[in-house]
Design a protein around this motif. Structure first.
Motif, short mmCIF file in Angstrom:
data_model
loop_
_atom_site.label_atom_id
_atom_site.label_comp_id
_atom_site.label_asym_id
_atom_site.label_seq_id
_atom_site.Cartn_x
_atom_site.Cartn_y
_atom_site.Cartn_z
N UNK A 84 0.74 -1.17 -0.13
CA UNK A 84 -0.11 -0.02 0.14
C UNK A 84 0.74 1.21 -0.06
N UNK A 85 1.93 1.34 0.67
CA UNK A 85 2.86 2.31 0.56
C UNK A 85 3.55 2.52 -0.73
N UNK A 86 3.83 1.45 -1.58
CA UNK A 86 4.45 1.56 -2.74
C UNK A 86 3.40 2.17 -3.64
N UNK A 87 2.04 1.58 -3.56
CA UNK A 87 0.80 2.12 -4.25
C UNK A 87 0.83 3.83 -4.13
N UNK A 88 0.98 3.97 -3.01
CA UNK A 88 0.68 5.54 -2.82
C UNK A 88 1.78 6.23 -3.42
N UNK A 95 11.21 1.71 6.13
CA UNK A 95 12.70 1.82 5.65
C UNK A 95 12.84 1.07 4.38
N UNK A 96 12.02 -0.08 4.14
CA UNK A 96 11.92 -0.80 2.77
C UNK A 96 11.58 0.04 1.67
N UNK A 97 10.40 0.71 1.87
CA UNK A 97 10.01 1.45 0.77
C UNK A 97 10.67 2.73 0.39
N UNK A 98 11.53 3.43 1.73
CA UNK A 98 12.37 4.36 1.29
C UNK A 98 13.48 4.07 0.35
N UNK A 99 14.00 2.69 0.54
CA UNK A 99 15.05 2.17 0.08
C UNK A 99 14.56 1.83 -1.63
N UNK A 100 13.36 1.36 -1.87
CA UNK A 100 13.04 1.04 -3.18
C UNK A 100 12.76 2.28 -3.91
N UNK A 141 3.37 9.04 4.64
CA UNK A 141 2.90 8.86 5.83
C UNK A 141 1.35 8.94 5.86
N UNK A 142 0.79 9.40 5.14
CA UNK A 142 -0.94 9.79 4.97
C UNK A 142 -1.36 8.09 4.74
N UNK A 143 -0.72 7.61 3.84
CA UNK A 143 -1.21 6.12 3.62
C UNK A 143 -1.03 5.28 4.77
N UNK A 144 0.20 5.56 5.19
CA UNK A 144 0.66 4.55 6.47
C UNK A 144 -0.68 4.65 7.76
N UNK A 145 -1.21 5.85 7.95
CA UNK A 145 -2.15 6.35 8.92
C UNK A 145 -3.52 5.65 8.44
N UNK A 146 -3.70 5.18 7.29
CA UNK A 146 -5.01 4.60 6.97
C UNK A 146 -5.02 3.02 6.99
N UNK A 147 -3.84 2.48 6.86
CA UNK A 147 -3.63 0.91 6.58
C UNK A 147 -4.03 0.06 7.84
N UNK A 148 -4.86 -0.65 7.36
CA UNK A 148 -5.30 -1.88 8.47
C UNK A 148 -4.84 -2.99 8.37
#
Length: 423
Positions: free
Chosen positions: A68-72, A258-263, A274-281
């Motif tokens: 979901x973070x990569x999709x953001x 950390x992984x998404x930042x590296x990618x 961060x906005x996406x992280x706040x909505x992940x279930x």
């Protein structure tokens, strides 16, 4: 056999399996038998390559977060959402996403893989990025001692062609960096004030105080209170609310970041991240909350001492009626002796309503040793679940369950209420 024909056969088997209510991995088994290189050739076209996530605890929810973070960030991501983390599970998931010509329309693949099967996978498909979460004494009947599991995880890192992300708070994982030559290495970690909450396997079994590793980390979980967390990202504090439940998932969020930042690198949009992280279930069964007749039924996956301990610490037993369901099928691990490494005294005051699953009596005996009262021990899980719900129509419920017990519970609840289908 030509790939379009393999695809047609695989999709047909997948359709029949779904109609018959069969397991999600069956089509993958068939396709791997027909074409052993099916996964390798299908993934070869991805412009950003393959990401492998492995470790003992947290693979499924962390994989969901990373996707979901990569999709953001605007990427189209393929993943094995079912949590079937053997290679056949990956093959089965591919069959659901490829077109009739065998083409996968995605930028990158993010795959959760079982430690042993990941080693076989990376021999054929070297990942561009990998994330190694942790190593715990888990399924000793399959993996043996913890050093062997760590060695398997090290092989995944060694096969990685670009960047490896490691948990600096687990010494066996952090030490993998010493064996790497060509790979870039990044770490995620904890603030010193949180070290005692997340003990490594060594700390858990030796009862020694955890010490800071002193390794610099790209992302650090600095603090969390209920659903609010603070992460130090590249030296700067970033705070956010979270929909993730369970304190273990908050630490997994640091790993995912950390992984998404590296990618993504310099193109990263951190505000969207961060906005996406706040909505992940949470992923299915990992703190997933289902609703039946207006009351929540929460499923908490447990499969080793650390995971069960953190699960018990994450939730107030006074607010929910509790059921524990323990199976010992292959996917759970046959050896249930690890239950004796979990402290159940936090459940003593509220007690347990039902103990169920194949190993219900083993669980009941363990509870007796901690003076935790329970009402019913019933090995028939369907019967126990039905009665647990019927006995408590107006109460919130929580079920701690092993993997195959969780799958059976979700199937039963799907007949009563909406349960998200995992394709």
């Amino acid at each position: 056999m030509q790939k379009p024909l393999v695809t047609i056969i695989g999709k047909a088997v997948r359709k029949v399996a779904k109609l018959r209510g069969g397991g999600s991995a069956l089509p993958g088994l068939v396709v791997e038998h027909i074409d052993p290189n099916f996964i390798k050739t299908t993934l070869a076209s991805l412009p950003m390559g393959v990401v492998v996530i492995s470790g003992t605890n947290g693979k499924t929810t962390t994989t969901k977060m990373v996707v979901e973070l990569l999709e953001s960030q605007g990427l189209k991501v393929f993943t094995n959402r079912t949590g079937s983390n053997f290679t056949r599970g990956v093959a089965a998931a591919l069959l659901g996403d490829i077109d009739m010509h065998g083409r996968l329309h995605a930028d990158i693949a993010v795959l959760e893989l079982d430690e042993a099967h990941a080693v076989r996978f990376v021999e054929k498909v070297p990942p561009r990025f990998s994330l190694i979460l942790n190593v715990m004494r888990d399924q000793l009947d399959r993996f043996g001692e913890i050093d062997h599991t760590a060695a398997l995880l090290s092989q995944i890192a060694t096969a990685t062609t670009n960047t490896v992300v490691l948990n600096r708070e687990d010494s066996l994982i952090a030490n993998i960096a010493k064996s790497l030559d060509k790979q870039k290495v990044r770490f995620f970690g904890l603030d010193d004030s949180l070290l005692s909450i997340f003990p490594s396997d060594d700390n858990l079994h030796s009862h020694t105080s955890k010490q800071s590793s002193g390794i610099d980390a790209d992302v650090i979980l600095s603090n969390f209170v209920n659903d609010f967390a603070v992460f130090k990202i590249n030296g700067t504090d970033v705070s956010t609310n979270l929909k993730l439940t369970g304190i273990y998932n908050v630490f997994n969020a640091a790993a995912a970041l950390a992984l998404v930042r590296a990618i993504v690198g310099d193109k990263l949009d951190q505000s969207k991240l961060i906005k996406t992280l706040s909505s992940i279930t949470p992923a299915f069964g990992r703190g997933e909350i289902l609703t039946y007749k207006g009351q929540p039924i929460e499923l908490v996956l447990v499969k080793n001492p650390s995971g069960f301990r953190l699960g018990l610490e994450s939730f107030d037993p006074a607010e929910y009626l509790t059921m524990i369901a323990i199976n010992d099928n292959y996917a759970d691990g046959r050896d249930m002796s690890w239950l004796w490494d979990v402290d159940f005294t936090s459940l003593r005051a509220a007690g347990i309503d039902y103990v169920s699953g194949i190993r219900a009596y083993d669980m009941a005996l363990r509870l007796q040793y901690d003076d935790v009262p329970f009402k019913v021990a019933e090995t028939n899980l369907k019967k126990a679940l039905k009665q647990f719900i019927a006995d408590n129509p107006n109460c919130s419920k929580r079920i701690y369950c092993t993997y195959t017990a969780m799958l059976e519970i979700r199937r039963c609840l799907a007949k009563l209420t909406h349960v998200e289908a995992v394709k």
